[in-house]
Design a protein around this motif. Structure first.
Motif, PDB file in Angstrom:
ATOM      1  N   ASP A   1      78.560  55.743  26.045  1.00  0.00           N
ATOM      2  CA  ASP A   1      77.156  56.111  25.772  1.00  0.00           C
ATOM      3  C   ASP A   1      76.631  55.320  24.581  1.00  0.00           C
ATOM      4  O   ASP A   1      75.485  54.864  24.554  1.00  0.00           O
ATOM      5  N   LEU A   2      77.504  55.189  23.583  1.00  0.00           N
ATOM      6  CA  LEU A   2      77.098  54.474  22.373  1.00  0.00           C
ATOM      7  C   LEU A   2      76.742  53.032  22.705  1.00  0.00           C
ATOM      8  O   LEU A   2      75.730  52.494  22.237  1.00  0.00           O
ATOM      9  N   LYS A   3      77.570  52.435  23.550  1.00  0.00           N
ATOM     10  CA  LYS A   3      77.346  51.053  23.952  1.00  0.00           C
ATOM     11  C   LYS A   3      75.963  50.924  24.599  1.00  0.00           C
ATOM     12  O   LYS A   3      75.201  50.009  24.301  1.00  0.00           O
ATOM     13  N   GLU A   4      75.661  51.884  25.468  1.00  0.00           N
ATOM     14  CA  GLU A   4      74.363  51.867  26.124  1.00  0.00           C
ATOM     15  C   GLU A   4      73.230  51.990  25.113  1.00  0.00           C
ATOM     16  O   GLU A   4      72.222  51.319  25.198  1.00  0.00           O
ATOM     17  N   LYS A   5      73.465  52.854  24.141  1.00  0.00           N
ATOM     18  CA  LYS A   5      72.451  53.096  23.129  1.00  0.00           C
ATOM     19  C   LYS A   5      72.194  51.813  22.328  1.00  0.00           C
ATOM     20  O   LYS A   5      71.042  51.480  22.018  1.00  0.00           O
ATOM     21  N   ILE A   6      73.253  51.112  21.989  1.00  0.00           N
ATOM     22  CA  ILE A   6      73.113  49.859  21.249  1.00  0.00           C
ATOM     23  C   ILE A   6      72.364  48.839  22.097  1.00  0.00           C
ATOM     24  O   ILE A   6      71.503  48.112  21.610  1.00  0.00           O
ATOM     25  N   LYS A   7      72.666  48.839  23.392  1.00  0.00           N
ATOM     26  CA  LYS A   7      71.986  47.884  24.272  1.00  0.00           C
ATOM     27  C   LYS A   7      70.506  48.207  24.436  1.00  0.00           C
ATOM     28  O   LYS A   7      69.702  47.326  24.723  1.00  0.00           O
ATOM     29  N   ASP A   8      70.186  49.498  24.277  1.00  0.00           N
ATOM     30  CA  ASP A   8      68.777  49.890  24.378  1.00  0.00           C
ATOM     31  C   ASP A   8      67.960  49.352  23.209  1.00  0.00           C
ATOM     32  O   ASP A   8      66.769  49.101  23.326  1.00  0.00           O
ATOM     33  N   ALA A   9      68.613  49.214  22.061  1.00  0.00           N
ATOM     34  CA  ALA A   9      67.897  48.725  20.871  1.00  0.00           C
ATOM     35  C   ALA A   9      67.631  47.226  21.036  1.00  0.00           C
ATOM     36  O   ALA A   9      68.377  46.536  21.710  1.00  0.00           O
ATOM     37  N   PRO A  10      66.551  46.718  20.402  1.00  0.00           N
ATOM     38  CA  PRO A  10      66.294  45.285  20.529  1.00  0.00           C
ATOM     39  C   PRO A  10      67.445  44.463  19.937  1.00  0.00           C
ATOM     40  O   PRO A  10      67.920  44.762  18.842  1.00  0.00           O
ATOM     41  N   VAL A  11      67.882  43.459  20.678  1.00  0.00           N
ATOM     42  CA  VAL A  11      69.006  42.643  20.217  1.00  0.00           C
ATOM     43  C   VAL A  11      68.651  41.920  18.912  1.00  0.00           C
ATOM     44  O   VAL A  11      69.510  41.675  18.062  1.00  0.00           O
ATOM     45  N   SER A  12      67.352  41.665  18.726  1.00  0.00           N
ATOM     46  CA  SER A  12      66.940  40.966  17.500  1.00  0.00           C
ATOM     47  C   SER A  12      67.180  41.825  16.258  1.00  0.00           C
ATOM     48  O   SER A  12      67.331  41.300  15.159  1.00  0.00           O
ATOM     49  N   SER A  13      67.240  43.149  16.441  1.00  0.00           N
ATOM     50  CA  SER A  13      67.478  43.984  15.256  1.00  0.00           C
ATOM     51  C   SER A  13      68.909  43.829  14.772  1.00  0.00           C
ATOM     52  O   SER A  13      69.204  44.061  13.601  1.00  0.00           O
ATOM     53  N   ILE A  14      69.813  43.431  15.648  1.00  0.00           N
ATOM     54  CA  ILE A  14      71.201  43.171  15.237  1.00  0.00           C
ATOM     55  C   ILE A  14      71.335  41.724  14.749  1.00  0.00           C
ATOM     56  O   ILE A  14      71.761  41.476  13.624  1.00  0.00           O
ATOM     57  N   VAL A  15      70.928  40.770  15.582  1.00  0.00           N
ATOM     58  CA  VAL A  15      71.053  39.357  15.199  1.00  0.00           C
ATOM     59  C   VAL A  15      70.248  39.091  13.923  1.00  0.00           C
ATOM     60  O   VAL A  15      70.725  38.429  13.002  1.00  0.00           O
ATOM     61  N   GLY A  16      69.048  39.677  13.872  1.00  0.00           N
ATOM     62  CA  GLY A  16      68.164  39.478  12.725  1.00  0.00           C
ATOM     63  C   GLY A  16      68.679  40.102  11.433  1.00  0.00           C
ATOM     64  O   GLY A  16      68.224  39.765  10.341  1.00  0.00           O
ATOM     65  N   TYR A  17      69.650  40.968  11.561  1.00  0.00           N
ATOM     66  CA  TYR A  17      70.254  41.581  10.382  1.00  0.00           C
ATOM     67  C   TYR A  17      71.078  40.537   9.621  1.00  0.00           C
ATOM     68  O   TYR A  17      71.201  40.591   8.411  1.00  0.00           O
ATOM     69  N   TYR A  18      71.645  39.587  10.370  1.00  0.00           N
ATOM     70  CA  TYR A  18      72.513  38.581   9.757  1.00  0.00           C
ATOM     71  C   TYR A  18      71.796  37.257   9.485  1.00  0.00           C
ATOM     72  O   TYR A  18      72.091  36.594   8.511  1.00  0.00           O
ATOM     73  N   ILE A  19      70.926  36.856  10.403  1.00  0.00           N
ATOM     74  CA  ILE A  19      70.255  35.567  10.204  1.00  0.00           C
ATOM     75  C   ILE A  19      68.747  35.724  10.392  1.00  0.00           C
ATOM     76  O   ILE A  19      68.297  36.502  11.234  1.00  0.00           O
ATOM     77  N   PRO A  20      67.967  34.980   9.595  1.00  0.00           N
ATOM     78  CA  PRO A  20      66.511  35.090   9.706  1.00  0.00           C
ATOM     79  C   PRO A  20      66.016  34.588  11.067  1.00  0.00           C
ATOM     80  O   PRO A  20      66.475  33.561  11.544  1.00  0.00           O
TER      81      PRO A  20
END
Ligand SMILES: [Zn+2]
Length: 630
Positions: free
Chosen positions: A5-24
């Motif tokens: 379920d957690l995996k699904e939840k993470i996938k629901d969030a915009p991927v840019s919110s994860i990638v953008g956390y590390y690189i501009p």
């Protein structure tokens, strides 16, 4: 709520919110752009699409979803990446983890293993066994505190585990317990009665990275008893390749010393730990899985290979070194000669001398390259080129780095290849390029120059240069196959797929397509993308294939092909793959020409090559009804 379920939840969030956390990231139309962290990027090549939930670098082909990004960027395991993503997104990871649903089988396995380790521990303290157990510890130079720390137990000539299982009152529970224990290899069955697998052995619980018992190693008490080491069966609960024995105890010290000593087997690990080298972990068996490498790499980049001194130990070290090099790690080699293994060494020489060896340890790659230089330098140029090719092979994980170039030049001097350094580097670069394309080839241009150099200074026989014996990585045609299949999953059910796969060279591509095909009828097209991503999460697949697949997934749009177009596409893929197969076969036969002893053999070989050449020309013109004839 489970980790799924957690995996699904993470996938629901915009991927840019994860990638953008590390690189501009900067917005560009529908997508976001940033500098790719996976190659040295000067213009933003990394595209992030929230709509598709994927990222992709158009320069280096890296790609995947939010979780794979974190896995790769932070060198995390899948679970660690889930935890990291939850942190960034503010999802309470612990709650999901706690409520992760385990199957009744897994819960039973955990229960039995825990109970068995208690039984073994108790036996080691019983009056009948105490003496043998203490004697064993003494002979191994271990004390009770160490035995306690590693929960070392003992089993005599009794059926303690089977007795315990058979005493479970509830019938259903008892049946499940017995069947699980059989699968774990703790007990055996004969004439409908059960008996213990392990007898008269010192028992070592084997833990997973969280410190949970997943299996046992049983060591013989006497030298006559065979086998010396008996391990639990690999099972649904115990995957040897992923085990880093003792990691839960050693982790802190690996961090403190910023280095890890890798040994083979629990005895060496316990011995080094006991002698103060608490940054030691053991692999079970000789292979390191990607998971194990990444797990350790997330703690330290400094690896010491500490294996047996015999040739099998050296081979194992070479294999591990190759895997580590691919992961960008230059491991060091610990030499225990004249003693046979780390345990033997530290008990006879002591910690101070071992520490000295650690300080003076050479890089494993240098040990291997030194081993390549023969005692007598060959005079025939083709033999020298072969040596040079072996050196290229070893250096290739280092890429076009100064570390690789320097070693190459030194090596060439040692085997008396005095060619211009530029030619050497050029030949090496061509080799790298070739490994990348994995195209079989005639002798490389720069390599020819070196041969000419050699031959002008020596009177050598004018032999052909043998094509490299193996293909590396996924070849171009296989990439095309993957692309078509991923973009058009409906091709998977085409009747010709199986025939076509016979000619696929790369075993991973084959496995992957077969796996997809098995499930092709079951995949709900709405879940296609998440299905593929899950399949890619299986660690059996290398980064190369994962990236090749992710790159295509990025381009995926549901758009079903007509039957006619499908046939046409399959025909085209088959022609390409088959053509590649023929080319490889031809190269192989050409290489064999050198070894031919008689004229009859040579003629047979030549005519075979001719047939293949003819076929290669023909398949270019075939329009339909493609039929391989070889
Ligand atoms: Zn890149």
């Amino acid at each position: 709520m489970s980790l799924g379920d957690l995996k699904e939840k993470i996938k629901d969030a915009p991927v840019s919110s994860i990638v953008g956390y590390y690189i501009p990231l900067k917005r560009s139309g529908l997508n976001l752009l940033g500098l790719c962290p996976f190659h040295s990027d000067s213009k933003p090549s990394l595209t992030v699409s929230d709509q598709k939930g994927l990222y992709k670098c158009f320069a280096c082909d890296a790609g995947g979803d939010a979780i794979t990004f974190v896995e790769k960027y932070k060198n995390f395991s899948f679970i660690e990446a889930l935890e990291e993503c939850s942190k960034i997104l503010g999802i309470p990871f612990e709650e999901y983890k706690k409520e992760e649903k385990k199957s009744p089988k897994t819960m039973m396995a955990e229960k039995i293993l825990f109970r068995a380790s208690q039984l073994y521990k108790k036996t080691s303290e019983s009056p009948q066994s105490k003496e043998s157990f203490q004697e064993f510890l003494q002979n191994r130079g271990l004390n009770e505190a160490t035995a306690e720390q590693f929960s070392i137990g003992f089993v005599g000539n009794s059926n303690s585990v089977s007795h315990y299982l058979e005493s479970i009152a509830d019938l259903k529970e008892r049946q499940l317990a017995l069947s699980v224990a059989l699968q774990l290899g703790l007990i055996k069955e004969k004439n409908q009665s059960h008996y213990d697998t392990f007898r008269n052995r010192v028992m070592f619980p084997i833990w997973d990275q969280m410190g949970k018992v997943v299996g046992f190693g049983g060591r013989a008490l006497t030298n006559e008893q065979q086998p010396k080491y008996l391990n639990s069966l690999e099972s649904f609960h115990f995957n040897k390749r992923n085990i880093l024995y003792g990691l839960h105890l050693a982790k802190q010290e690996i961090r403190n010393r910023d280095s890890v000593i890798l040994v083979e087997g629990y005895m060496d690990m316990i011995s080094l730990y006991h002698h103060g080298f608490k940054n030691t972990v053991a692999v079970m068996g000789v292979a390191l899985s990607d998971y194990a490498i990444n797990r350790l790499k997330s703690i330290t980049k400094n690896f010491y290979l500490a294996l047996d001194s015999d040739s099998a130990g050296l081979k194992a070290a070479e294999r591990m070194n190759r895997d580590l090099l691919k992961a960008g790690i230059l491991a060091k080699y610990l030499d225990f000669k004249p003693h046979k293994d780390p345990d033997d060494f530290v008990r006879k020489e002591g910690s101070v001398v071992l520490n000295q060896r650690i300080v003076e340890a050479k890089l494993m790659i240098d040990v291997v390259i030194e081993g390549l230089v023969p005692a007598k330098i060959p005079e025939i140029s083709s033999q020298k080129i072969e040596l040079l090719n072996s050196c290229f092979e070893l250096l290739s994980p280092l890429g076009e780095s100064l570390e690789a170039f320097e070693r190459l030049i030194t090596f060439a001097k040692k085997v008396e290849i005095n060619s211009n350094q530029d030619y050497l580097l050029e030949a090496y670069k061509e080799h790298l390029q070739k490994s990348k394309d994995s195209q079989k080839r005639a002798p490389l241009k720069a390599e020819l120059k070196i041969v000419q150099d050699l031959e002008s200074t020596q009177q050598a026989t004018s032999e052909d240069i043998r094509p490299s014996p193996q293909a590396y990585g996924i070849n171009k045609q296989e990439k095309i196959l993957l692309e078509h299949i991923l973009l058009h999953p409906e091709l998977l059910t085409h009747p010709k797929i199986a025939e076509l796969l016979d000619f696929v060279h790369n075993p991973e591509v084959k496995t992957f397509v077969l796996r997809l095909r098995e499930l092709a009828y079951e995949i709900d097209s709405a879940h296609y993308e998440s299905f593929i991503t899950t399949l890619l999460g299986h660690e059996e697949f290398s980064t190369e294939i994962r990236e090749a697949v992710a790159a295509n997934l990025f381009k995926f749009q549901k758009n079903e092909l007509s039957e006619k177009v499908r046939d046409r596409l399959i025909f085209d893929i088959e022609r390409r793959i088959y053509g590649e197969y023929l080319k490889e076969k031809k190269q192989f036969l050409k290489a064999k020409q050198k070894e031919v002893k008689t004229e009859v053999e040579l003629n047979a070989l030549m005519s075979e090559i001719l047939t293949i050449e003819k076929e290669i020309t023909q398949i270019k013109y075939k329009k339909n009804a493609f039929r391989p004839t070889l």
